[in-house]
Motif scaffolding. Structure first.
Motif, mmCIF file in Angstrom:
data_model
loop_
_atom_site.group_PDB
_atom_site.id
_atom_site.type_symbol
_atom_site.label_atom_id
_atom_site.label_comp_id
_atom_site.label_asym_id
_atom_site.label_seq_id
_atom_site.Cartn_x
_atom_site.Cartn_y
_atom_site.Cartn_z
ATOM 1 N N ALA A 174 14.312 8.403 -48.157
ATOM 2 C CA ALA A 174 15.692 7.949 -48.424
ATOM 3 C C ALA A 174 16.710 8.836 -47.710
ATOM 4 C CB ALA A 174 15.930 7.978 -49.920
ATOM 5 N N GLY A 175 16.425 10.151 -47.721
ATOM 6 C CA GLY A 175 17.441 11.035 -47.121
ATOM 7 C C GLY A 175 17.017 11.547 -45.769
ATOM 8 N N ALA A 176 16.075 10.818 -45.149
ATOM 9 C CA ALA A 176 15.463 11.353 -43.915
ATOM 10 C C ALA A 176 16.548 11.723 -42.905
ATOM 11 C CB ALA A 176 14.514 10.332 -43.319
ATOM 12 N N PRO A 177 16.509 12.945 -42.387
ATOM 13 C CA PRO A 177 17.504 13.362 -41.383
ATOM 14 C C PRO A 177 17.308 12.624 -40.058
ATOM 15 C CG PRO A 177 15.829 15.073 -41.681
ATOM 16 C CD PRO A 177 15.552 14.013 -42.693
ATOM 17 N N GLY A 178 16.073 12.318 -39.727
ATOM 18 C CA GLY A 178 15.790 11.686 -38.423
ATOM 19 C C GLY A 178 15.672 10.188 -38.617
ATOM 20 N N GLN A 179 16.767 9.468 -38.374
ATOM 21 C CA GLN A 179 16.760 8.018 -38.601
ATOM 22 C C GLN A 179 16.480 7.239 -37.323
ATOM 23 O OE1 GLN A 179 17.071 6.715 -41.507
ATOM 24 N NE2 GLN A 179 17.724 8.469 -42.708
ATOM 25 N N ALA A 180 16.413 7.951 -36.181
ATOM 26 C CA ALA A 180 16.187 7.245 -34.906
ATOM 27 C C ALA A 180 15.440 8.184 -33.963
ATOM 28 C CB ALA A 180 17.522 6.827 -34.281
ATOM 29 N N VAL A 181 14.813 7.580 -32.951
ATOM 30 C CA VAL A 181 14.083 8.400 -31.973
ATOM 31 C C VAL A 181 14.464 7.982 -30.566
ATOM 32 C CG1 VAL A 181 12.057 8.925 -33.408
ATOM 33 C CG2 VAL A 181 12.076 6.849 -32.010
ATOM 34 N N LEU A 182 14.450 8.977 -29.679
ATOM 35 C CA LEU A 182 14.424 8.730 -28.238
ATOM 36 C C LEU A 182 12.952 8.868 -27.853
ATOM 37 C CD1 LEU A 182 15.434 8.352 -25.367
ATOM 38 C CD2 LEU A 182 16.111 10.784 -25.343
ATOM 39 N N LEU A 183 12.347 7.754 -27.433
ATOM 40 C CA LEU A 183 10.911 7.683 -27.153
ATOM 41 C C LEU A 183 10.723 7.576 -25.640
ATOM 42 C CD1 LEU A 183 8.019 7.020 -28.529
ATOM 43 C CD2 LEU A 183 8.622 4.631 -28.113
ATOM 44 N N ILE A 184 9.805 8.375 -25.086
ATOM 45 C CA ILE A 184 9.573 8.278 -23.631
ATOM 46 C C ILE A 184 8.080 8.228 -23.338
ATOM 47 C CG2 ILE A 184 11.717 9.480 -23.036
ATOM 48 C CD1 ILE A 184 10.056 11.961 -22.335
ATOM 49 N N LYS A 185 7.726 7.580 -22.233
ATOM 50 C CA LYS A 185 6.326 7.522 -21.794
ATOM 51 C C LYS A 185 6.304 7.454 -20.279
ATOM 52 C CE LYS A 185 2.020 4.907 -21.889
ATOM 53 N NZ LYS A 185 1.872 4.761 -20.428
#
Ligand SMILES: C[C@@](CO)(OP(=O)(O)O)[C@H](O)COP(=O)(O)OP(=O)(O)OC[C@H]1O[C@@H](n2ccc(N)nc2=O)[C@H](O)[C@@H]1O
Ligand SMILES: Nc1ncnc2c1ncn2[C@@H]1O[C@H](COP(=O)(O)OP(=O)(O)O)[C@@H](O)[C@H]1O
Length: 316
Positions: free
Chosen positions: A163-174
């Motif tokens: 619920a309180g997760a600080p990381g709500q999004a990611v920059l994903l690379i490959k």
């Protein structure tokens, strides 16, 4: 019945700890897995010719019995003892293949859920989980999704409140040319770290408890800062793959980054950000060096669910 459309989200590993070896030859794991909103789409149409047909828009992916979608359909049909059932499945592939994002596992999970609906089987969660676990260690998580502790081979799930997760999004690379074989990564881990493997169930349970009560699960509930993200396979793979080392260094330089890690057995890499706007700002700030090194990048929200039936026509 009308066509059935299913979303198959990818996952990242926020924690991947290799505890030891199991009698079945698989590794005993303690993981935290997180769904992200990068997803494949499956459209299923019932047929009367007792044939399982798959068409995919990914030229690099086989559509025969080696595809996890076909394997899931064949296993489901045989387990319910209805060989006369048939289906045409169309796959719209977005998740990079063999990337550490469980794209194949998620497609297999989506096939189970989609066929259960299309063929009106009403199998229930427990039976779908059993079928998923027989097809792959990550597939049960792909059914449930969200944020989960994953133990055993990866098939034993315990939901985590994020619920309180600080990381709500990611920059994903490959990197398009990078590839890592999952069996190779686990075999290499055994070669390098096998002397430190635990082998008693009480020691496995002690590590599970440490994760349940540790700083990562607390941070995901909004209590305290995000710790360093542990991935034991990263420690094995990173020294062998230059693009992974370069990619991790780049992600660490992104503005607003909270934490950086490789996902699963790789080669995908991610940086956790507080929200999608920060992830997109980091992607823009790193666009030039990412392009110069040949990386492909996505900005994704951390999602609250796994495979899901699409009823509002939203999936493209
Ligand atoms: C590494 C992880 C981390 O989430 O994901 P990916 O990087 O593949 O996404 C998973 O453990 C991958 O799960 P999955 O891809 O379903 O593995 P499976 O098909 O069950 O097993 C593939 C091979 O990986 C090794 N394996 C897998 C799981 C496990 N707990 N111990 C293992 O040693 C075995 O060599 C096995 O033959
Ligand atoms: N529908 C599918 N999508 C992606 N990979 C698939 C699929 N079916 C079978 N595979 C095979 O499964 C492996 C990747 O499985 P996946 O769960 O995507 O692992 P990863 O998490 O490493 O991406 C690849 O070797 C790929 O050839």
């Amino acid at each position: 019945m009308a066509d059935v459309t299913v979303r198959a989200p990818a996952k990242i590993n926020l924690h991947l700890e290799v505890l030891g070896l199991r009698p079945d030859g698989y590794h005993e794991l303690a993981m935290v897995m997180q769904s992200i909103d990068l997803a494949d789409t499956l459209v299923l149409r019932s047929t009367a010719d007792a044939t399982i047909r798959l068409r995919s828009d990914s030229p690099e992916l086989p559509s025969d019995g080696t595809n996890l979608i076909v394997r899931a359909a064949e296993l489901l049909r045989s387990r319910v003892g209805l060989p006369e059932l048939g289906v045409d499945i169309t796959l719209h592939k977005r998740i990079p293949i063999g990337a550490g994002l469980a794209g194949g596992s998620s497609d297999g999970a989506a096939a189970l859920v989609g066929l259960d609906a299309l063929w009106g089987l009403s199998l229930g969660t427990a039976r779908l989980h059993g079928l998923a676990a027989a097809l792959g260690s990550d597939m049960p998580f792909c059914l449930e999704g969200g944020t989960q502790l994953c133990f055993g081979r990866g098939e034993r799930l315990e939901p985590v409140t994020a619920a309180g997760a600080p990381g709500q999004a990611v920059l994903l690379i490959k990197h398009p040319e990078a590839s890592v074989s999952t069996p190779w990564a686990y075999g290499r881990c055994r070669d390098l770290r096998g002397d430190f493997y635990l082998d008693a169930e009480e020691d496995f349970e002690q590590r599970r408890q440490a994760l349940r009560r540790g700083p990562l699960v607390a941070a995901l509930a909004g209590q305290g800062p995000l710790p360093h993200l542990r991935n034991d396979l990263q420690a094995v793979v990173e020294p062998e793959v230059e693009s992974i080392r370069a990619g991790l260094d780049l992600l660490r330089r992104g503005p607003g980054v909270l934490a950086v890690a490789m996902s699963g057995s790789g080669p995908s890499l991610f940086a956790l950000h507080p929200d999608l706007a920060t992830a997109e700002a980091a992607r823009a700030a790193l666009a030039e060096p990412l392009a110069a090194l040949g990386f492909v990048a996505w900005c994704c929200r951390c999602g609250g669910s796994g495979v899901s039936l699409v009823t509002d026509g939203s999936a493209p």
